[in-house]
Design an enzyme around this catalytic site. Structure first.
Site, PDB file in Angstrom:
ATOM      1  N   GLU A   1       7.843  26.837  44.273  1.00  0.00           N
ATOM      2  CA  GLU A   1       8.098  28.209  45.279  1.00  0.00           C
ATOM      3  C   GLU A   1      10.075  28.163  45.484  1.00  0.00           C
ATOM      4  O   GLU A   1       9.928  27.267  47.041  1.00  0.00           O
ATOM      5  CB  GLU A   1       7.340  27.431  46.651  1.00  0.00           C
ATOM      6  CG  GLU A   1       5.142  27.428  46.385  1.00  0.00           C
ATOM      7  CD  GLU A   1       5.399  29.247  46.723  1.00  0.00           C
ATOM      8  OE1 GLU A   1       6.017  29.853  47.407  1.00  0.00           O
ATOM      9  OE2 GLU A   1       4.190  29.289  46.543  1.00  0.00           O
TER      10      GLU A   1
ATOM     11  N   SER B   1      -2.609  24.765  47.827  1.00  0.00           N
ATOM     12  CA  SER B   1      -1.964  25.663  47.271  1.00  0.00           C
ATOM     13  C   SER B   1      -2.833  26.993  46.917  1.00  0.00           C
ATOM     14  O   SER B   1      -2.586  27.658  46.997  1.00  0.00           O
ATOM     15  CB  SER B   1      -1.442  24.566  45.304  1.00  0.00           C
ATOM     16  OG  SER B   1      -0.528  23.644  45.858  1.00  0.00           O
TER      17      SER B   1
ATOM     18  N   GLY C   1      12.326  29.953  35.802  1.00  0.00           N
ATOM     19  CA  GLY C   1      12.039  29.465  36.751  1.00  0.00           C
ATOM     20  C   GLY C   1      12.319  29.546  38.338  1.00  0.00           C
ATOM     21  O   GLY C   1      11.646  30.744  38.823  1.00  0.00           O
TER      22      GLY C   1
ATOM     23  N   THR D   1       6.201  33.498  37.449  1.00  0.00           N
ATOM     24  CA  THR D   1       7.299  32.378  36.798  1.00  0.00           C
ATOM     25  C   THR D   1       6.750  32.623  35.442  1.00  0.00           C
ATOM     26  O   THR D   1       5.363  32.759  34.722  1.00  0.00           O
ATOM     27  CB  THR D   1       7.174  30.671  37.771  1.00  0.00           C
ATOM     28  OG1 THR D   1       7.653  30.723  38.915  1.00  0.00           O
ATOM     29  CG2 THR D   1       7.618  29.665  36.650  1.00  0.00           C
TER      30      THR D   1
ATOM     31  N   TRP E   1       2.791  28.137  35.188  1.00  0.00           N
ATOM     32  CA  TRP E   1       2.955  27.230  35.926  1.00  0.00           C
ATOM     33  C   TRP E   1       1.318  27.993  36.805  1.00  0.00           C
ATOM     34  O   TRP E   1       2.263  28.137  37.939  1.00  0.00           O
ATOM     35  CB  TRP E   1       4.116  27.002  36.415  1.00  0.00           C
ATOM     36  CG  TRP E   1       4.691  26.021  35.527  1.00  0.00           C
ATOM     37  CD1 TRP E   1       6.038  26.833  35.175  1.00  0.00           C
ATOM     38  CD2 TRP E   1       4.535  25.147  34.705  1.00  0.00           C
ATOM     39  NE1 TRP E   1       6.472  25.522  33.645  1.00  0.00           N
ATOM     40  CE2 TRP E   1       5.216  24.895  34.276  1.00  0.00           C
ATOM     41  CE3 TRP E   1       2.937  24.065  35.141  1.00  0.00           C
ATOM     42  CZ2 TRP E   1       5.528  23.543  32.862  1.00  0.00           C
ATOM     43  CZ3 TRP E   1       3.784  22.788  34.095  1.00  0.00           C
ATOM     44  CH2 TRP E   1       4.381  22.374  33.580  1.00  0.00           C
ATOM     45  N   ILE E   2       0.501  29.037  36.964  1.00  0.00           N
ATOM     46  CA  ILE E   2       0.510  29.637  37.806  1.00  0.00           C
ATOM     47  C   ILE E   2      -1.686  29.065  38.175  1.00  0.00           C
ATOM     48  O   ILE E   2      -2.217  28.675  37.627  1.00  0.00           O
ATOM     49  CB  ILE E   2      -0.098  30.786  36.861  1.00  0.00           C
ATOM     50  CG1 ILE E   2       0.880  31.605  36.457  1.00  0.00           C
ATOM     51  CG2 ILE E   2      -0.864  31.926  37.378  1.00  0.00           C
ATOM     52  CD1 ILE E   2       2.102  32.213  36.583  1.00  0.00           C
TER      53      ILE E   2
ATOM     54  N   MET F   1       3.809   0.433  50.940  1.00  0.00           N
ATOM     55  CA  MET F   1       3.352  -0.543  52.120  1.00  0.00           C
ATOM     56  C   MET F   1       1.315  -0.851  51.526  1.00  0.00           C
ATOM     57  O   MET F   1       1.224  -1.557  51.992  1.00  0.00           O
ATOM     58  CB  MET F   1       3.729   0.538  53.678  1.00  0.00           C
ATOM     59  CG  MET F   1       2.934  -0.266  54.176  1.00  0.00           C
ATOM     60  SD  MET F   1       3.787   0.271  56.252  1.00  0.00           S
ATOM     61  CE  MET F   1       2.451  -0.659  57.470  1.00  0.00           C
TER      62      MET F   1
END
Lengths: 250, 411
Positions: free
Chosen positions: B389, B110, B156, B151, B182-183, B363
């Site tokens: 995104e 990211s 959003g 955003t 949310w940056i 698993m």
């Protein structure tokens, strides 16, 4: 300062591998290949020397089929200036045959320093570097863990059991490199792109006579599975009994 | 409908034999440089990221110490031209960088996605020559870190509704008010690419313009968003603009309308489609290795049919996702790719990665909940990737519109 580094393409020996059907080598299918570890240290040490001196040229040489071009490109992506492939259908088992071809290429190349890894990590003869030195009539220092070049002389450190020694030698010379000298850098992305444009010459390898032949390569027999006889203190008497009576080691 | 058979090979390296684990010989579809780039990033991630990432995650810290080396190696904005200090790579090579970084952690990928696709790309695509020359070389080296402010708390999936407003002053300078949420990189960044409306009453987002705002500007503040259970090794922040005054040359001159930030998102989403494959590979390889070594009922659990079905499903989905991204990358380089194709790739690849991470975690049994193993970290991370995104659902609507010609966005 002109430095040659002779490098070998080897399979990643950490993964499980198989012996080829002819029992003369490793089955290459599915394996990943790279520059042999010690040769990678030699490339890094050569690049650092060139960067420290600010002038000079580093040339990598590899012997083998066209697949060796990939490791030569990798060395150039790390910063090596140019490369030479000594083309041969296969890499001979006898180091002398290889050393003869390398010496023929290195002879008259004007190199101040010729570097090798201390041994290849696949066949581990550790002989090629010393043989090349002998063929070229040059001094040879093996398994250097540190190396400095100044005033036309080299100073090398070699690790001994519990001690180390420092040696001084004249140039030109052949050195083989131990681990600990320098960690190879990651090829930068610009380096990888630049490597495409660097010269990679291909010449036929003038292999020397082979003095020995490789008869067979085989995996060691698989060890039998261990046996768990119990856990904790309660299992000790039985363990001691078995070690005495069955394994007969006590 | 008759289709002509393609006779030419589509493999970049047709003679290459498959490596173990590369069932579909995808390596052969890559060029030698692309493989070398992938391997270099992989070695970096193996040696520098994997040993520390579990601790970073538990502590909630982004490993800033990696930024300089990532810059030096050329991982940032690698597909932008060399004249601006970037590596000038193909889109496939750029994708492979994302794949390998996310094999480490979605937070690391990211960081690189934001820096490359959401900060450097808009400077490159919409910036003046001065802005490009000033910022791009420093950003490529990681000396200047950026974040992307689009955003908002209440906008959003619907960025056209944003309330952040830039007002032009008599001298041509701008005053920005508003806030973003949310940056990624928000508290680490030296500059923010801030998207703001420049006209009152704009409901469609036509007046949206981009601004390069140094985060040290008076009135600019950022606050780390606490309490995340996902992307913990990543800086996620809230930005507040209180009469932030920037000069006339802060505006990205070629930006105009909502289309501009969406173009950036298309770039980033393309990279995410590759990144998700990397996370999926990490989980698959961990599950495979664990399954071959973990003995239960007297034999390795990978020998049981139920686990083999898990592994078969994982590998199948990974191969499909890789081929989608690879084909998309080749189309991107050919200049023919569309945002709808990117939607399909992002939506599919993140979704399969999310499922693979969960199955891998299962698993692994009990140890699968430990930070020492990777699958649960990826599983938690991918919930964010699924949501950011363009959420999975919004990409469904984009595809639905492409298929039917009917927009479902407003009802």
């Amino acid at each position: 300062m002109k430095i040659a580094v002779c490098i070998k393409r080897v399979p990643d020996m950490d993964v499980r591998f198989k012996i080829a059907p002819d029992a003369k080598g490793v089955d290459e299918s599915g394996l990943k290949f790279d520059i042999s570890d010690f040769d990678g240290y030699a490339v890094e040490a050569a690049l650092q020397m060139k960067e420290k001196l600010g002038v000079g040229e580093v040339v990598t040489i590899a012997l083998g089929p066209d697949s060796v071009q990939e490791i030569l490109r990798k060395a150039m992506s790390m910063g090596v200036d140019r490369s030479v492939q000594l083309k041969a259908d296969a890499v001979p088992a006898d180091s002398y045959a290889i050393a003869t071809a390398l010496a023929a290429e290195l002879q008259g190349g004007g190199y101040d320093l010729i570097m090798f890894g201390r041994m290849s990590i696949d066949t581990a003869h550790g002989a090629t570097g010393a043989m090349v030195a002998e063929l070229l009539g040059l001094p040879c220092v093996t398994a250097c863990s540190r190396l400095e070049i100044a005033d036309g002389k080299g100073t090398a450190r070699r690790e001994l059991e519990g001690a180390y020694e420092t040696l001084t030698f004249p140039l030109p010379a052949v050195v083989t490199i131990d681990e600990g000298i320098a960690r190879p850098r990651y090829p930068s992305l610009k380096g990888i792109m630049a490597a495409k444009k660097k010269p990679l010459d291909t010449k036929p390898a003038q292999l020397g006579a082979t003095a020995f032949t490789l008869d067979t390569m085989a995996l060691p027999p698989e060890r039998a599975a261990g046996r768990i006889i119990g856990e904790g203190v309660a299992a000790v008497p039985e363990l001691v009994r078995l070690l005495k009576e069955e394994a007969k080691v006590l | 409908m008759a289709t002509e058979l393609q006779t030419e090979t589509h493999l970049a390296s047709p003679a290459l034999k498959p490596r173990e684990g590369d069932l579909f010989n995808i390596d052969a579809a890559l060029t030698e440089e692309e493989r070398a780039i992938r391997d270099s990033v992989r070695a970096f991630v193996d040696e520098k990221v994997l040993p520390i990432i579990g601790d970073c995650y538990v502590q909630g810290l982004f490993p800033k110490e990696l930024i300089a080396e990532m810059g030096e190696l050329g991982f940032l904005g690698a597909n932008l031209p060399e004249e601006y200090g970037c590596a000038g790579l193909s889109s496939v090579a750029y994708g492979l960088i994302n794949q390998e970084l996310e094999r480490g952690d979605s937070g690391i990928r990211s960081f690189a996605s934001v820096q490359g696709s959401l900060v450097m790309y808009p400077v490159f695509a919409f910036g003046s020559e001065e802005q490009k020359k000033h910022y791009l070389p420093k950003m490529a080296k990681g000396e200047v870190i950026g974040c992307f402010g689009l955003t908002e708390p209440d906008y959003g999936s619907n960025p056209a509704g944003m309330i952040t407003r830039a007002r032009e002053q008599a001298d041509g300078s701008w005053i920005i008010n508003g806030g973003k949420m949310w940056i990624t990189n928000g508290s680490t960044a030296h500059v923010a690419i801030v998207w703001a409306k420049t006209l009152d009453g704009d409901e469609t987002g036509a007046s949206i313009r981009g601004f390069i705002v140094p985060t040290a500007t008076k009135g600019f503040s950022s606050k780390d968003q606490k309490g995340k259970l996902s992307l913990r090794a990543s800086d996620t922040s809230e930005l507040v603009f209180d009469n932030v005054h920037v000069p006339a040359d802060a505006i990205l001159p070629k930006s105009g309308g909502l289309k501009s930030p969406l173009m950036c998102l298309t770039q980033a989403r393309y990279g995410i489609s590759w990144g998700a494959v990397g996370a999926a590979i990490a989980c698959y390889e961990e599950a495979l290795s664990y399954g071959k070594n973990r003995v239960m009922f007297g034999r390795p659990i990978a020998g049981f049919q139920i686990q083999q079905q898990r592994l078969a499903d994982m590998l199948t989905e990974i191969v499909k996702a890789q081929l989608v991204s690879l084909h998309l990358g080749r189309m991107k380089d050919a200049g023919t790719f569309t945002p709808q194709q990117v939607s399909l790739a992002k939506r599919n690849n993140v979704n399969i990665a999310t499922n693979i991470a969960r199955e891998a975690r299962r698993m692994l049994g009990a140890v699968g909940i430990l930070a020492e193993y990777h699958s649960m970290r990826h599983m938690a991370n991918l919930e964010s990737v699924y949501t950011y995104e363009g959420t999975h659902d919004v990409h469904s609507l984009i595809l639905g519109q492409a298929e039917t010609g009917l927009s479902a966005f407003n009802g």
